[in-house]
Design a protein around this motif. Structure first.
Motif, PDB file in Angstrom:
ATOM      1  N   LYS A  48       1.104  -1.541   0.198  1.00  0.00           N
ATOM      2  CA  LYS A  48      -0.423  -0.027   0.002  1.00  0.00           C
ATOM      3  C   LYS A  48       0.945   1.436   0.132  1.00  0.00           C
ATOM      4  N   GLY A  49       0.092   2.145   0.552  1.00  0.00           N
ATOM      5  CA  GLY A  49       0.717   3.639   0.266  1.00  0.00           C
ATOM      6  C   GLY A  49       2.127   4.117  -0.535  1.00  0.00           C
ATOM      7  N   LEU A  50       3.608   4.313  -0.446  1.00  0.00           N
ATOM      8  CA  LEU A  50       4.252   4.729  -1.072  1.00  0.00           C
ATOM      9  C   LEU A  50       4.365   2.920  -1.593  1.00  0.00           C
ATOM     10  N   ALA A  51       4.063   1.407  -1.713  1.00  0.00           N
ATOM     11  CA  ALA A  51       4.224   1.352  -2.828  1.00  0.00           C
ATOM     12  C   ALA A  51       3.085   1.229  -3.909  1.00  0.00           C
ATOM     13  N   ALA A  52       1.542   1.505  -3.521  1.00  0.00           N
ATOM     14  CA  ALA A  52       0.676   2.215  -4.902  1.00  0.00           C
ATOM     15  C   ALA A  52       0.909   3.324  -5.033  1.00  0.00           C
ATOM     16  N   ALA A  53       1.717   4.633  -4.263  1.00  0.00           N
ATOM     17  CA  ALA A  53       2.426   5.878  -5.078  1.00  0.00           C
ATOM     18  C   ALA A  53       3.132   5.762  -6.117  1.00  0.00           C
ATOM     19  N   VAL A  54       3.990   4.682  -6.295  1.00  0.00           N
ATOM     20  CA  VAL A  54       5.126   4.774  -7.614  1.00  0.00           C
ATOM     21  C   VAL A  54       3.922   5.068  -8.730  1.00  0.00           C
ATOM     22  N   ASN A  55       2.805   4.744  -8.964  1.00  0.00           N
ATOM     23  CA  ASN A  55       2.441   4.191  -9.653  1.00  0.00           C
ATOM     24  C   ASN A  55       1.283   6.143 -10.449  1.00  0.00           C
ATOM     25  N   ASN A 147     -13.902   4.305   0.515  1.00  0.00           N
ATOM     26  CA  ASN A 147     -12.696   5.389   0.317  1.00  0.00           C
ATOM     27  C   ASN A 147     -12.750   5.525  -1.642  1.00  0.00           C
ATOM     28  N   ARG A 148     -13.752   5.925  -1.792  1.00  0.00           N
ATOM     29  CA  ARG A 148     -13.230   6.211  -2.931  1.00  0.00           C
ATOM     30  C   ARG A 148     -11.982   6.757  -3.901  1.00  0.00           C
ATOM     31  N   ASP A 149     -11.436   8.118  -3.161  1.00  0.00           N
ATOM     32  CA  ASP A 149      -9.947   7.992  -3.635  1.00  0.00           C
ATOM     33  C   ASP A 149      -9.101   6.684  -3.300  1.00  0.00           C
ATOM     34  N   ARG A 150      -9.348   5.986  -2.589  1.00  0.00           N
ATOM     35  CA  ARG A 150      -8.070   4.875  -3.332  1.00  0.00           C
ATOM     36  C   ARG A 150      -8.600   4.200  -3.972  1.00  0.00           C
ATOM     37  N   LEU A 151      -9.761   3.860  -4.397  1.00  0.00           N
ATOM     38  CA  LEU A 151     -10.315   3.467  -5.674  1.00  0.00           C
ATOM     39  C   LEU A 151      -8.894   4.039  -6.357  1.00  0.00           C
ATOM     40  N   TRP A 152      -8.302   5.043  -6.937  1.00  0.00           N
ATOM     41  CA  TRP A 152      -7.587   5.327  -7.553  1.00  0.00           C
ATOM     42  C   TRP A 152      -6.055   4.487  -7.204  1.00  0.00           C
ATOM     43  N   ASP A 153      -5.484   4.242  -6.139  1.00  0.00           N
ATOM     44  CA  ASP A 153      -4.764   2.867  -6.102  1.00  0.00           C
ATOM     45  C   ASP A 153      -4.681   1.624  -7.043  1.00  0.00           C
TER      46      ASP A 153
END
Length: 296
Positions: A48-55, A147-153
């Motif tokens: 999660k977190g940074l591991a998702a953010a790299v995309n 959490n709709r925003d986390r659907l962006w992950d």
């Protein structure tokens, strides 16, 4: 050279520059945490977190409250002891004993396929793209789709997937029920965020979403108050009663996932009923523990 220290030394008005600095700070903290764990013979996996953010695009910052690290079951006791020292270093870590409910594959297999990411400050380890996308989907569902925003992950993980992304590994290493969960989650990103699935093997199935699932997420996104742990609202009688009432009819997405249910089953009632009774012992233990703590 721009450094994370610039975040505190000067105001930043450029969103792209701000996002870049924040991500660099996350990478520095991840590398620091991994170095400490490795010194004690523990090799975590960042999820999660940074591991998702790299995309995410460079102009978009994916925030996270803490750093999610998963470790092998045999390393969990040692890793817990390390957390105190990491807190002193300003590293907020949510430690996971392997991946528990988030996946059904063996830790050994997940670890063997994991990848090491190099940064200017050191390295950290993440799951391979297929395994991490599976984790992101299931984790999003365990929040009841609230959490709709986390659907962006999920959106960016699909959009930025490597050319050799293995759809078979992503979908068919878990049960058909779980595979359907994954496809439906991606389908929601397609429906509500415009994720392009034209060049994927799941385009048709991802467009065939159960009506109850669509209804649930839309209701969740309209809510102003979500479930909270009962032990955190003991002093607010009104909120406590509200939270207790919500337990009698659990979020149907969460209930289905917790009960390893079928998204295409005709009803959610049995899953909700099962989850209600499943939660009672743990809720009582947490509330009793909080009361004891307050009375000492």
């Amino acid at each position: 050279m721009v450094t994370p220290e610039a975040l505190q030394s000067e105001p930043i008005s450029d969103p792209s520059r701000w996002a870049s600095l924040q991500r660099r700070l996350q990478e520095r903290n991840a590398a620091k945490a991994f170095a400490i764990f490795r010194e004690h013979g523990v090799e975590p996996i960042l999820i999660k977190g940074l591991a998702a953010a790299v995309n995410y695009p460079s102009t978009v910052f994916r925030s996270s409250v803490d750093m999610d690290l998963a470790v092998a079951a045999k390393d969990f006791p040692a890793a817990q002891k390390l957390l105190l020292g990491l807190d002193k270093d300003g590293l907020a870590i949510d430690l996971h004993r392997e991946l528990r409910h988030l996946d059904t594959l063996e830790w050994k297999e997940l670890f063997q396929r994991s990848v090491v990411i190099e940064t200017a400050d050191g390295t950290y380890r993440t799951l391979c793209p297929e395994d991490h996308l599976r984790i992101l989907c299931v984790h999003w569902l365990t929040d009841g789709g609230s959490n709709r925003d986390r659907l962006w992950d999920i959106y960016y993980a699909i959009e930025k997937r490597p050319g050799n992304f293995d759809w078979d590994r992503f979908l068919n290493t878990v049960s058909p029920k779980r595979s359907r969960w994954l496809i439906c989650t991606i389908g929601l990103a397609h429906k509500y965020l415009g994720l392009d699935l034209a060049d994927t093997p799941i385009k048709a199935e991802a467009s065939d979403l159960p009506p109850w699932l669509i209804k649930t997420v839309e209701q969740e996104w309209q809510k102003t108050e979500h479930d909270r742990p009962l032990e955190t609202v003991l002093e607010d009688k009104g909120m406590l009663l509200q939270q207790i009432r919500s337990r009698f009819k659990p979020n149907p997405i969460w209930a289905t996932v917790q009960m390893e249910g079928d998204f295409d089953a005709r009803t959610r009632v049995f899953y909700q009923f099962g989850l209600f009774f499943y939660r009672i012992p743990s809720s009582i233990r947490r509330v009793a523990g909080e009361i004891r703590h307050r009375n000492t």
